[in-house]
Scaffold this motif. Structure first.
Motif, short mmCIF file in Angstrom:
data_model
loop_
_atom_site.label_atom_id
_atom_site.label_comp_id
_atom_site.label_asym_id
_atom_site.label_seq_id
_atom_site.Cartn_x
_atom_site.Cartn_y
_atom_site.Cartn_z
N LEU A 30 0.86 -1.17 0.00
CA LEU A 30 0.00 0.00 0.00
C LEU A 30 0.91 1.23 0.00
O LEU A 30 2.01 1.18 0.54
CB LEU A 30 -0.90 0.03 1.24
CG LEU A 30 -1.80 -1.17 1.51
CD1 LEU A 30 -1.10 -2.19 2.39
CD2 LEU A 30 -3.09 -0.72 2.19
N THR A 31 0.43 2.32 -0.57
CA THR A 31 1.20 3.56 -0.56
C THR A 31 0.33 4.64 0.09
O THR A 31 -0.79 4.91 -0.36
CB THR A 31 1.59 3.99 -1.98
OG1 THR A 31 2.42 2.96 -2.55
CG2 THR A 31 2.37 5.29 -1.96
N VAL A 32 0.85 5.22 1.18
CA VAL A 32 0.07 6.15 1.99
C VAL A 32 0.92 7.35 2.38
O VAL A 32 2.15 7.30 2.35
CB VAL A 32 -0.45 5.46 3.28
CG1 VAL A 32 -1.36 4.30 2.94
CG2 VAL A 32 0.71 4.97 4.15
N ASP A 33 0.25 8.42 2.74
CA ASP A 33 0.96 9.57 3.30
C ASP A 33 1.48 9.19 4.68
O ASP A 33 0.80 8.50 5.45
CB ASP A 33 0.04 10.78 3.40
CG ASP A 33 0.82 12.04 3.75
OD1 ASP A 33 1.31 12.71 2.83
OD2 ASP A 33 0.94 12.35 4.97
N CYS A 34 2.67 9.66 5.02
CA CYS A 34 3.29 9.31 6.31
C CYS A 34 2.43 9.73 7.49
O CYS A 34 2.55 9.14 8.58
CB CYS A 34 4.66 9.97 6.43
SG CYS A 34 5.89 9.28 5.32
N SER A 35 1.58 10.74 7.31
CA SER A 35 0.74 11.20 8.41
C SER A 35 -0.21 10.12 8.90
O SER A 35 -0.67 10.15 10.05
CB SER A 35 -0.06 12.43 7.99
OG SER A 35 -0.92 12.12 6.90
N ILE A 36 -0.54 9.13 8.05
CA ILE A 36 -1.40 8.03 8.45
C ILE A 36 -0.66 7.09 9.40
O ILE A 36 -1.26 6.44 10.26
CB ILE A 36 -1.90 7.26 7.22
CG1 ILE A 36 -2.89 8.13 6.44
CG2 ILE A 36 -2.54 5.93 7.58
CD1 ILE A 36 -3.44 7.47 5.20
#
Length: 277
Positions: A18-24
């Protein structure tokens, strides 16, 4: 049989991503994306095969939207055909029917996708986890998938109480760790390898090494106080001699610890993988 021989090996099965923003992944961060693995780990014990987490749905292989709809784009889900859980098991000479026990760290969709493959297995889950998945808070309701909840309903579950670490086989070789806080029943796994070294799999008790180092969780933790206590527990486990703590979603841990063939029997193999990363 010596106690140390009861776990014969562990496989870190090749993982969808999965690719997510680090804030998650961690409070107080953001502004860049991380591509993270969504792994399963297979443990071979004298009492049979045990699977820790079931990754993403095989029905999404090659076309994640077929299984996950809008979530596939929101999380930039990638499930190559070779990462299907059933094919991963076949690649090491196992069938899904050979897996006798399932340990589910928690019910978020990136850990439950393969539950439909194991209706025959005996299940172990944190107390209150399945009940919460059916009626979650608005905070993390989007992380539960109805198809996985239905598949979980076909498995006979044993619940592990919060605050209790369960010695699975009574020989100290496989211990279910209570690490609740991310969800009500989050579990980790502690495995004693044949060389007497210890491997700790945190699942989502932490998402990155920095969570542990700073004792800082992520925005979707449902119980911040117990999450911080679980992070402190993981931090203490790291201080024990001969112990490797593997944060399942951390791409650095995946790169550093997973041998090329995924098979682990000793700390030397974990260290060799790290040296080659």
């Amino acid at each position: 049989m010596p106690a140390s021989s009861t776990v014969r090996r562990v496989w870190a099965l090749d993982a969808p991503e999965l690719t997510v923003d680090c804030s998650i992944l961690m409070l107080g961060t953001g502004g860049q994306e991380d591509t993270i693995p969504s792994p399963s780990f297979l443990v071979e014990h004298a009492e049979g095969l045990l699977l820790f987490d079931t990754s993403l749905a095989t029905s999404g292989a090659g076309d994640p939207a077929a299984a996950y709809g809008p979530l596939a784009d929101a999380f930039k889900i990638s499930i190559p055909e070779h990462c299907r859980l059933d094919r991963q098991l076949e690649s090491i000479g196992c069938k899904t029917s050979d897996v006798r026990r399932i340990v589910l760290s928690h019910m978020h969709f990136d850990h439950t996708g393969g539950l439909d493959l194991f209706p025959h297995a005996e299940g172990f889950i944190g107390a209150g986890e399945l009940r919460y998945a059916r009626t979650p808070s608005s905070l993390d309701a989007g992380f539960f998938r109805e198809e996985d909840i239905a598949a979980a309903g076909k498995i006979a579950w044993n619940e592990v109480p919060a605050g209790y670490d369960h010695d699975m086989f009574g020989d100290g070789s496989v211990v279910l760790l209570s690490l609740h806080g991310h969800t009500p029943g989050t579990l980790g796994l502690k495995v004693r390898l044949p060389d007497e070294s210890t491997l700790v799999l945190t699942s989502d008790a932490a998402h990155k090494r920095a969570n542990v180092e700073a004792t800082t969780g992520m925005p979707f933790d449902v119980d911040r106080l117990n999450k911080n206590a679980s992070l402190q527990k993981v931090k203490l486990l790291r201080t024990q001699p001969g112990t490797t703590v593997w944060i399942s979603h951390d791409p650095r841990d995946w790169a550093d610890f997973r041998p090329d063939n995924g098979e682990i029997t000793s700390a030397a193999e974990l260290n060799r993988a790290a040296a080659q990363a």
